[in-house]
Design a protein around this motif. Structure first.
Motif, PDB file in Angstrom:
ATOM      1  N   GLY A 258     167.887  57.661 -57.330  1.00  0.00           N
ATOM      2  CA  GLY A 258     168.290  56.168 -56.427  1.00  0.00           C
ATOM      3  C   GLY A 258     169.800  55.882 -55.636  1.00  0.00           C
ATOM      4  O   GLY A 258     169.562  55.769 -54.334  1.00  0.00           O
ATOM      5  N   CYS A 259     170.465  56.703 -55.870  1.00  0.00           N
ATOM      6  CA  CYS A 259     171.886  56.590 -55.540  1.00  0.00           C
ATOM      7  C   CYS A 259     172.481  56.974 -53.967  1.00  0.00           C
ATOM      8  O   CYS A 259     172.099  56.842 -53.242  1.00  0.00           O
ATOM      9  N   GLU A 260     171.587  58.325 -54.684  1.00  0.00           N
ATOM     10  CA  GLU A 260     171.279  58.858 -53.195  1.00  0.00           C
ATOM     11  C   GLU A 260     170.319  59.137 -52.233  1.00  0.00           C
ATOM     12  O   GLU A 260     170.926  59.530 -50.905  1.00  0.00           O
ATOM     13  N   ARG A 261     169.477  58.720 -52.824  1.00  0.00           N
ATOM     14  CA  ARG A 261     168.295  58.058 -51.065  1.00  0.00           C
ATOM     15  C   ARG A 261     168.974  57.134 -51.044  1.00  0.00           C
ATOM     16  O   ARG A 261     168.236  56.143 -49.852  1.00  0.00           O
ATOM     17  N   GLY A 262     169.569  55.698 -51.444  1.00  0.00           N
ATOM     18  CA  GLY A 262     170.297  54.866 -50.901  1.00  0.00           C
ATOM     19  C   GLY A 262     168.962  53.935 -51.679  1.00  0.00           C
ATOM     20  O   GLY A 262     169.484  52.390 -50.755  1.00  0.00           O
ATOM     21  N   THR A 267     175.394  47.262 -56.597  1.00  0.00           N
ATOM     22  CA  THR A 267     175.491  45.998 -57.669  1.00  0.00           C
ATOM     23  C   THR A 267     174.421  46.086 -58.625  1.00  0.00           C
ATOM     24  O   THR A 267     175.277  46.044 -59.511  1.00  0.00           O
ATOM     25  N   ALA A 268     173.029  47.262 -58.488  1.00  0.00           N
ATOM     26  CA  ALA A 268     172.304  46.688 -59.019  1.00  0.00           C
ATOM     27  C   ALA A 268     172.791  48.032 -59.975  1.00  0.00           C
ATOM     28  O   ALA A 268     172.565  47.844 -60.998  1.00  0.00           O
ATOM     29  N   CYS A 269     173.508  49.350 -59.609  1.00  0.00           N
ATOM     30  CA  CYS A 269     173.480  50.434 -60.736  1.00  0.00           C
ATOM     31  C   CYS A 269     174.803  49.782 -61.673  1.00  0.00           C
ATOM     32  O   CYS A 269     174.770  49.544 -62.494  1.00  0.00           O
ATOM     33  N   ARG A 272     172.926  46.930 -64.107  1.00  0.00           N
ATOM     34  CA  ARG A 272     172.101  47.785 -64.922  1.00  0.00           C
ATOM     35  C   ARG A 272     173.414  48.589 -66.199  1.00  0.00           C
ATOM     36  O   ARG A 272     173.490  48.658 -67.393  1.00  0.00           O
ATOM     37  N   ILE A 273     174.582  49.420 -66.261  1.00  0.00           N
ATOM     38  CA  ILE A 273     175.655  49.756 -66.634  1.00  0.00           C
ATOM     39  C   ILE A 273     175.826  48.712 -67.664  1.00  0.00           C
ATOM     40  O   ILE A 273     176.674  48.682 -69.088  1.00  0.00           O
ATOM     41  N   THR A 274     176.596  47.288 -67.009  1.00  0.00           N
ATOM     42  CA  THR A 274     176.861  46.255 -67.748  1.00  0.00           C
ATOM     43  C   THR A 274     175.870  45.479 -69.511  1.00  0.00           C
ATOM     44  O   THR A 274     176.492  45.872 -69.759  1.00  0.00           O
TER      45      THR A 274
END
Length: 330
Positions: A258-262, A267-269, A272-274
């Motif tokens: 998802g990161c590599e594709r944009g 913020t969403a990332c 999720r880690i939070t």
């Protein structure tokens, strides 16, 4: 055959954080189910960089014990002890130092790197001799396995050489330890510029509140090359992605794609880690609160572990002195 014995420890310079948990503490909790486990508070070795601030050691010793118990170390399975209360370690350190050359210590790559990164203006005897002390830490209890990261392998290899040399010089009474290499990546701090470090203030401690976790992650640096929400990202240089790998590895491939594709924003990332970190730390808070309310129990755990370790140390040193013909006057 003797059960495999695992030894680990921490310098007493501050509370433990997520970097410690991912790099060693999580592994220790698992190892205690398989091996005879010893974990120590390295208060003497903390003086190599804090000799002028010993109050730091006093203030944080209990914090680290609470971190251990909160993370899941069990007193009935893991022996927790204080380094300075085992005088046999200092005795064995001195014996080792008689045949370890200064050149051997100066050429140790870990000492070179740490001396360069430390704030010390001179190379002190205690700092230079740290690997000798570490070898005694391992040898006195005849530890067979030592969990280490790649950067600590030179220290362990030197410990192996020291033990081997002792056994050759005198008699083979000490055990040559083996490495259990951790493959966990070192976490970058929330500032995105260096590893998690108490001195840099870029950590998330194991007793962080839900609000602190939210604040720290919200402010944390991400991929500096990603300017807009839908820009393709570069997970390999994003500190937050490393947290995904360390704490929710099952979701990491999805996050990476998802990161590599944009298609997933920073913020969403972070959200999720939070959530994942809160799920990890919440039960630690509960266990920590339990032990915080029972200070005498914590004292008993440490002192009982120290007494058991001291008995073991006495046995080893009787063998060492016998091997060196130092059992003077009977």
């Amino acid at each position: 055959m003797m059960q495999e014995r695992v030894l680990t420890g921490d310098r007493v310079t501050g509370k433990l954080h997520l970097g410690h948990y991912a790099g060693s503490l999580k592994n220790r909790v698992a190892l205690q189910e398989q091996y005879e486990s010893f974990v120590f508070l390295a208060d003497v070795q903390a003086l190599t960089t804090h000799f002028d601030r010993p109050e730091v050691i006093r203030d944080h010793a209990r914090d680290i014990v609470l971190d251990y118990l909160a993370a899941g170390l069990k007193p009935e399975k893991t022996t927790i002890y204080v380094q300075s209360l085992i005088p046999e370690i200092a005795e064995l350190t001195m014996y080792f130092s008689m045949f370890v050359t200064v050149n051997m210590l100066r050429h140790n790559p870990t000492v070179k790197a740490e001396s360069k990164n430390s704030s010390l203006d001179e190379l002190y005897y205690g700092f230079l001799g740290y690997p000798v002390s570490q070898a005694a830490d391992i040898a006195f209890c005849k530890a067979t396995l030592v969990p280490v990261g790649e950067d600590q392998l030179p220290h362990l290899e030197l410990a192996r050489k020291i033990v081997r040399r002792f056994n050759e010089l005198y008699r083979p009474v000490l055990v040559e330890p083996k490495a259990l290499v951790s493959e966990t990546p070192r976490l970058i701090g929330t500032d995105g510029s260096a590893k998690m470090s108490k001195s840099l203030g870029n950590t998330i401690t194991l007793d962080a509140s839900a609000e602190e976790i939210v604040f720290k992650i919200r402010k944390a640096k991400t991929d500096p090359a990603r300017i807009r929400k839908h820009d393709p990202g570069h997970p390999e240089i994003c500190p937050i992605y490393a947290y995904h790998q360390a704490f929710i590895s099952a979701e990491a491939p999805e996050i990476r794609e998802g990161c590599e594709r944009g298609t997933i924003s920073c913020t969403a990332c972070k959200e999720r880690i939070t959530a994942a970190l809160e799920q990890l730390i919440s039960p630690m808070r509960e266990r920590r609160a339990y032990y915080t309310e029972r200070q005498q129990l914590v004292n008993d755990i440490v002192m009982d572990g120290t007494q058991r370790t001291r008995s073991l140390a006495r046995e080893t040193m009787l063998e060492v002195r016998e091997a060196m013909s130092l059992n003077l006057f009977g």
